[in-house]
Design a protein around this motif. Structure first.
Motif, PDB file in Angstrom:
ATOM      1  N   GLU A 196       0.845  -1.188   0.000  1.00  0.00           N
ATOM      2  CA  GLU A 196       0.000   0.000   0.000  1.00  0.00           C
ATOM      3  C   GLU A 196       0.887   1.247   0.000  1.00  0.00           C
ATOM      4  OE1 GLU A 196      -3.345  -0.404  -0.080  1.00  0.00           O
ATOM      5  OE2 GLU A 196      -3.058  -2.565  -0.010  1.00  0.00           O
ATOM      6  N   PRO A 197       0.489   2.289  -0.718  1.00  0.00           N
ATOM      7  CA  PRO A 197       1.290   3.506  -0.707  1.00  0.00           C
ATOM      8  C   PRO A 197       1.238   4.188   0.653  1.00  0.00           C
ATOM      9  CG  PRO A 197      -0.749   3.859  -1.906  1.00  0.00           C
ATOM     10  CD  PRO A 197      -0.683   2.403  -1.561  1.00  0.00           C
ATOM     11  N   SER A 198       2.355   4.775   1.046  1.00  0.00           N
ATOM     12  CA  SER A 198       2.425   5.484   2.304  1.00  0.00           C
ATOM     13  C   SER A 198       2.631   6.956   2.018  1.00  0.00           C
ATOM     14  CB  SER A 198       3.593   4.942   3.130  1.00  0.00           C
ATOM     15  OG  SER A 198       3.694   5.637   4.337  1.00  0.00           O
ATOM     16  N   GLY A 199       2.292   7.797   2.932  1.00  0.00           N
ATOM     17  CA  GLY A 199       2.490   9.212   2.712  1.00  0.00           C
ATOM     18  C   GLY A 199       1.791  10.012   3.790  1.00  0.00           C
ATOM     19  N   GLU A 200       1.028   9.354   4.604  1.00  0.00           N
ATOM     20  CA  GLU A 200       0.322   9.983   5.697  1.00  0.00           C
ATOM     21  C   GLU A 200       0.892   9.428   7.002  1.00  0.00           C
ATOM     22  OE1 GLU A 200      -2.897  11.733   5.292  1.00  0.00           O
ATOM     23  OE2 GLU A 200      -2.732  11.737   3.133  1.00  0.00           O
ATOM     24  N   ASP A 201       0.662  10.156   8.082  1.00  0.00           N
ATOM     25  CA  ASP A 201       1.109   9.682   9.383  1.00  0.00           C
ATOM     26  C   ASP A 201       0.143   8.697  10.018  1.00  0.00           C
ATOM     27  OD1 ASP A 201       3.430  11.100   9.235  1.00  0.00           O
ATOM     28  OD2 ASP A 201       2.724  12.779  10.453  1.00  0.00           O
ATOM     29  N   GLU A 202      -1.047   8.590   9.456  1.00  0.00           N
ATOM     30  CA  GLU A 202      -2.027   7.636   9.954  1.00  0.00           C
ATOM     31  C   GLU A 202      -3.041   7.332   8.860  1.00  0.00           C
ATOM     32  OE1 GLU A 202      -5.088  10.615  12.264  1.00  0.00           O
ATOM     33  OE2 GLU A 202      -3.501   9.691  13.416  1.00  0.00           O
ATOM     34  N   PRO A 203      -3.806   6.261   9.028  1.00  0.00           N
ATOM     35  CA  PRO A 203      -4.808   5.918   8.012  1.00  0.00           C
ATOM     36  C   PRO A 203      -5.906   6.985   7.941  1.00  0.00           C
ATOM     37  CG  PRO A 203      -4.588   4.172   9.679  1.00  0.00           C
ATOM     38  CD  PRO A 203      -3.750   5.325  10.117  1.00  0.00           C
ATOM     39  N   ALA A 204      -6.682   6.938   6.890  1.00  0.00           N
ATOM     40  CA  ALA A 204      -7.770   7.897   6.705  1.00  0.00           C
ATOM     41  C   ALA A 204      -8.764   7.833   7.867  1.00  0.00           C
ATOM     42  CB  ALA A 204      -8.482   7.647   5.378  1.00  0.00           C
TER      43      ALA A 204
ATOM     44  N   GLU B 129      -0.149   2.854  18.073  1.00  0.00           N
ATOM     45  CA  GLU B 129       0.360   4.155  17.644  1.00  0.00           C
ATOM     46  C   GLU B 129       0.772   4.047  16.185  1.00  0.00           C
ATOM     47  OE1 GLU B 129       3.177   6.203  20.087  1.00  0.00           O
ATOM     48  OE2 GLU B 129       2.389   5.258  21.913  1.00  0.00           O
ATOM     49  N   PHE B 130       0.100   4.803  15.339  1.00  0.00           N
ATOM     50  CA  PHE B 130       0.382   4.747  13.912  1.00  0.00           C
ATOM     51  C   PHE B 130       1.715   5.418  13.601  1.00  0.00           C
ATOM     52  CE2 PHE B 130      -4.191   4.227  14.149  1.00  0.00           C
ATOM     53  CZ  PHE B 130      -4.321   3.062  13.411  1.00  0.00           C
ATOM     54  N   THR B 131       2.499   4.739  12.762  1.00  0.00           N
ATOM     55  CA  THR B 131       3.772   5.284  12.304  1.00  0.00           C
ATOM     56  C   THR B 131       3.653   5.791  10.876  1.00  0.00           C
ATOM     57  OG1 THR B 131       4.466   3.063  11.623  1.00  0.00           O
ATOM     58  CG2 THR B 131       5.122   3.791  13.834  1.00  0.00           C
ATOM     59  N   SER B 132       2.596   5.370  10.190  1.00  0.00           N
ATOM     60  CA  SER B 132       2.295   5.794   8.826  1.00  0.00           C
ATOM     61  C   SER B 132       0.859   5.384   8.531  1.00  0.00           C
ATOM     62  CB  SER B 132       3.252   5.127   7.823  1.00  0.00           C
ATOM     63  OG  SER B 132       2.971   3.746   7.717  1.00  0.00           O
ATOM     64  N   ALA B 133       0.427   5.620   7.314  1.00  0.00           N
ATOM     65  CA  ALA B 133      -0.912   5.207   6.916  1.00  0.00           C
ATOM     66  C   ALA B 133      -1.018   3.689   6.797  1.00  0.00           C
ATOM     67  CB  ALA B 133      -1.292   5.856   5.587  1.00  0.00           C
TER      68      ALA B 133
ATOM     69  N   GLY C 109       1.256   1.451   8.694  1.00  0.00           N
ATOM     70  CA  GLY C 109       2.016   0.777   9.741  1.00  0.00           C
ATOM     71  C   GLY C 109       1.718   1.352  11.108  1.00  0.00           C
ATOM     72  N   ALA C 110       1.898   0.517  12.136  1.00  0.00           N
ATOM     73  CA  ALA C 110       1.680   0.986  13.506  1.00  0.00           C
ATOM     74  C   ALA C 110       2.495   0.146  14.473  1.00  0.00           C
ATOM     75  CB  ALA C 110       0.193   0.902  13.867  1.00  0.00           C
ATOM     76  N   ASP C 111       2.821   0.756  15.601  1.00  0.00           N
ATOM     77  CA  ASP C 111       3.422   0.051  16.720  1.00  0.00           C
ATOM     78  C   ASP C 111       2.275  -0.396  17.618  1.00  0.00           C
ATOM     79  OD1 ASP C 111       6.033   0.550  15.836  1.00  0.00           O
ATOM     80  OD2 ASP C 111       6.118   2.466  16.919  1.00  0.00           O
ATOM     81  N   VAL C 112       2.355  -1.626  18.100  1.00  0.00           N
ATOM     82  CA  VAL C 112       1.306  -2.184  18.943  1.00  0.00           C
ATOM     83  C   VAL C 112       1.907  -2.573  20.287  1.00  0.00           C
ATOM     84  CG1 VAL C 112      -0.398  -4.044  19.168  1.00  0.00           C
ATOM     85  CG2 VAL C 112       0.071  -3.058  16.915  1.00  0.00           C
ATOM     86  N   THR C 113       1.275  -2.146  21.359  1.00  0.00           N
ATOM     87  CA  THR C 113       1.637  -2.580  22.709  1.00  0.00           C
ATOM     88  C   THR C 113       0.578  -3.596  23.114  1.00  0.00           C
ATOM     89  OG1 THR C 113       2.576  -0.418  23.199  1.00  0.00           O
ATOM     90  CG2 THR C 113       2.088  -1.842  25.081  1.00  0.00           C
ATOM     91  N   TYR C 114       1.029  -4.730  23.630  1.00  0.00           N
ATOM     92  CA  TYR C 114       0.091  -5.787  23.996  1.00  0.00           C
ATOM     93  C   TYR C 114       0.632  -6.576  25.182  1.00  0.00           C
ATOM     94  CZ  TYR C 114       3.318  -8.875  21.491  1.00  0.00           C
ATOM     95  OH  TYR C 114       4.435  -9.572  21.091  1.00  0.00           O
ATOM     96  N   ASP C 115      -0.267  -7.244  25.860  1.00  0.00           N
ATOM     97  CA  ASP C 115       0.112  -8.153  26.937  1.00  0.00           C
ATOM     98  C   ASP C 115       0.010  -9.563  26.390  1.00  0.00           C
ATOM     99  OD1 ASP C 115       0.294  -5.970  28.660  1.00  0.00           O
ATOM    100  OD2 ASP C 115      -1.711  -6.277  29.488  1.00  0.00           O
ATOM    101  N   LEU C 116       1.078 -10.336  26.508  1.00  0.00           N
ATOM    102  CA  LEU C 116       1.037 -11.754  26.165  1.00  0.00           C
ATOM    103  C   LEU C 116       0.539 -12.471  27.413  1.00  0.00           C
ATOM    104  CD1 LEU C 116       1.673 -13.694  23.820  1.00  0.00           C
ATOM    105  CD2 LEU C 116       3.866 -14.118  24.917  1.00  0.00           C
ATOM    106  N   LEU C 117      -0.560 -13.184  27.270  1.00  0.00           N
ATOM    107  CA  LEU C 117      -1.222 -13.827  28.395  1.00  0.00           C
ATOM    108  C   LEU C 117      -1.040 -15.337  28.338  1.00  0.00           C
ATOM    109  CD1 LEU C 117      -4.601 -11.884  28.022  1.00  0.00           C
ATOM    110  CD2 LEU C 117      -2.660 -11.245  29.458  1.00  0.00           C
TER     111      LEU C 117
ATOM    112  N   THR D 167       2.485  -3.793  13.276  1.00  0.00           N
ATOM    113  CA  THR D 167       1.437  -4.261  12.393  1.00  0.00           C
ATOM    114  C   THR D 167       1.547  -3.504  11.085  1.00  0.00           C
ATOM    115  OG1 THR D 167      -0.960  -4.665  12.242  1.00  0.00           O
ATOM    116  CG2 THR D 167      -0.288  -2.597  13.235  1.00  0.00           C
ATOM    117  N   ILE D 168       1.167  -4.149  10.015  1.00  0.00           N
ATOM    118  CA  ILE D 168       1.206  -3.486   8.710  1.00  0.00           C
ATOM    119  C   ILE D 168      -0.109  -3.708   7.979  1.00  0.00           C
ATOM    120  CG2 ILE D 168       3.698  -3.784   8.502  1.00  0.00           C
ATOM    121  CD1 ILE D 168       2.852  -5.759   6.134  1.00  0.00           C
ATOM    122  N   LEU D 169      -0.409  -2.797   7.088  1.00  0.00           N
ATOM    123  CA  LEU D 169      -1.557  -2.947   6.208  1.00  0.00           C
ATOM    124  C   LEU D 169      -1.054  -3.624   4.944  1.00  0.00           C
ATOM    125  CD1 LEU D 169      -4.571  -2.320   5.753  1.00  0.00           C
ATOM    126  CD2 LEU D 169      -3.839  -0.168   4.688  1.00  0.00           C
ATOM    127  N   GLN D 170      -1.485  -4.863   4.731  1.00  0.00           N
ATOM    128  CA  GLN D 170      -1.055  -5.635   3.572  1.00  0.00           C
ATOM    129  C   GLN D 170      -2.295  -6.216   2.912  1.00  0.00           C
ATOM    130  OE1 GLN D 170       1.027  -9.464   4.122  1.00  0.00           O
ATOM    131  NE2 GLN D 170       2.630  -8.615   2.810  1.00  0.00           N
TER     132      GLN D 170
END
Length: 175
Positions: free
Chosen positions: A51-59, A119-123, A125-133, A147-150
């Motif tokens: 997917e093309p990137s160019g924004e700091d977050e998705p629409a 936390e979005f790093t681009s339109a 991609g994002a960093d995800v914080t999670y608890d492994l249970l 996470t990525i948009l693919q």
């Protein structure tokens, strides 16, 4: 020190590590030897999106965050069949043997994840914080992944999966 972060829960750490170790042998057998040097892969390289990137977050960041949370929860849910998880993992078809092996592991049946922050790093991609249970109790709280948009779907990155495998102390080709 991991034990210090877990508040003295060495049993939970051991269970989480056991679940990750069960995954490692399957990953070790999963390399990209299905193509010759003359063939061109139709998937993006690990960590890259088509997917093309160019924004700091998705629409629609709220909708994207909801999808990310839903997909991560499903990916780490031991009740979700490996075949469904393929669509939730970056380059999932390549990683199908890993997911199939992981699905049948007894320790993996006790492991899940709860997304606590995105936390979005681009339109795309994002960093995800999670608890492994493990058994519903946090074994690795505040874990970090990406996470990525693919192909129009927010997916757990291979980088995240490989990072979990590396936590088990195993070196895996391709990670």
């Amino acid at each position: 020190m991991v034990l210090g972060r877990l508040g003295g829960r060495p049993r939970l750490v051991a269970l989480a590590a056991a679940a990750l170790l069960a995954l490692a042998p399957a990953v070790a057998g999963c390399s990209d030897d299905t193509t010759s040097g003359d063939e061109v892969s139709e998937t993006s390289p690990y960590g890259m999106t088509t997917e093309p990137s160019g924004e700091d977050e998705p629409a629609d960041p709220a909708a994207a965050e909801a999808e990310i949370t839903k997909n991560w929860t499903a990916f780490f849910d031991p009740k979700v069949p490996a075949g469904e998880k393929v669509g939730l993992l970056e380059n999932g078809e390549t990683m199908r043997p890993v997911l199939a092996a992981f699905a049948g592991d007894r320790n993996a049946a006790m492991t899940s994840a709860k997304v606590t922050d995105v936390e979005f790093t681009s339109a795309t991609g994002a960093d995800v914080t999670y608890d492994l249970l493990v058994g519903g109790a946090p074994a690795l709280p505040d874990s970090q992944g990406t996470t990525i948009l693919q192909d129009g779907t927010w997916k757990v990155s291979v980088k995240t999966l490989c990072g979990l495998v590396e936590l088990s102390g195993v070196t895996v080709p391709g990670c």
